[in-house]
Write an enzyme that holds these catalytic residues in place. Sequence first.
Site, short mmCIF file in Angstrom:
data_model
loop_
_atom_site.label_atom_id
_atom_site.label_comp_id
_atom_site.label_asym_id
_atom_site.label_seq_id
_atom_site.Cartn_x
_atom_site.Cartn_y
_atom_site.Cartn_z
CG ASN A 1 -1.68 1.24 1.45
OD1 ASN A 1 -1.80 2.06 0.53
ND2 ASN A 1 -2.22 1.43 2.66
CE LYS B 1 -0.04 3.40 4.74
NZ LYS B 1 0.09 3.52 6.17
CG HIS C 1 -5.79 2.11 5.23
ND1 HIS C 1 -5.32 3.09 6.08
CD2 HIS C 1 -4.80 1.19 5.11
CE1 HIS C 1 -4.08 2.76 6.45
NE2 HIS C 1 -3.76 1.62 5.88
CD GLU D 1 -2.79 5.73 6.66
OE1 GLU D 1 -2.79 5.74 5.42
OE2 GLU D 1 -1.86 5.22 7.33
CD GLU E 1 -3.53 -2.39 7.57
OE1 GLU E 1 -2.42 -2.64 7.11
OE2 GLU E 1 -4.14 -1.34 7.33
N GLY F 1 2.53 2.32 10.80
CA GLY F 1 3.52 3.38 10.63
C GLY F 1 4.24 3.78 11.91
CB SER G 1 5.19 -1.83 12.08
OG SER G 1 4.86 -0.47 12.30
N GLY H 1 2.74 -1.08 4.40
CA GLY H 1 2.84 0.34 4.04
C GLY H 1 4.30 0.71 3.82
#
Length: 256
Positions: A9, A11, A95, A97, A167, A173, A213, A234
């Site tokens: 991903n 992003k 997701h 985010e 997740e 992250g 992560s 990510g």
Amino acid sequence: MRRPLIVGNWKMYKTPAEAAAFVTQLREVTAAVQDVEIVVAPSFPALLPVRDLLAGSAIGLAAQNMHWEPEGAFTGEVAPPMLTDAGCRYVILGHSERRQYFGENDAFVNRKVRAALEHGLIPIVCVGESLAEREAGLTEKVVTSQVEQCLAGLAGDAVANLVIAYEPVWAIGTGRTASPADAQEVNARIRELVRDLFGADAADRVRILYGGSVKPDNTRELISRPDIDGALVGGASLQVESFTGIIRACEEAGKR
Ligand code: PGA
């Protein structure tokens, strides 16, 4: 029986030119990989050049978001047929985010999941608890409710073919990974829930990824757990070296 899946991903990183350079290299270095399905999720403007560079390769293409309507007056949105036309096989939905910064909730995600399936796209449905929820002992409750609502109204054979990504928000992250045992526990719980709601066949076939992560050096331990069928990656998907390190670690875990 469930083919391991590694999804990168990207992003809001990589211009179309950067994405093109990445996949040209990725295609070369992963040409011999057979037992792991590899998917990249570039930004919208990079989809077309990446599609063209991946033609004839086994690497799949995903979008990072989508609207649920097939077309209409929705400024700034992208519709399912536009994604299939751009070569996408998968679409990441819900997701954290999107949920955190753009107000997406489970009802939105459910509409998007249904629309994706109607248009022949495979949804990668993201769920996961926040740090406060984990600390309050609410992980199972939160994840259960997200899965129930995001998949509401679907048929068992549709669920069998989609992908769920667990997740934990606190692991995205941050460099903090859920322990393989914790991730396995939640993934197993999700599979149990799918069994209760959609039947044994759906539970046995649905792929449940872990994300948060994931790095080359923690992949093997995560992937070798029975209910972790791959990873949504990510940060470590942004360099060819670390992304292929994850793919190789997944191959070495030898699950198939
Ligand atoms: P991360 O992101 O690997 O950088 O933690 C995972 C994700 O957001 O899908």
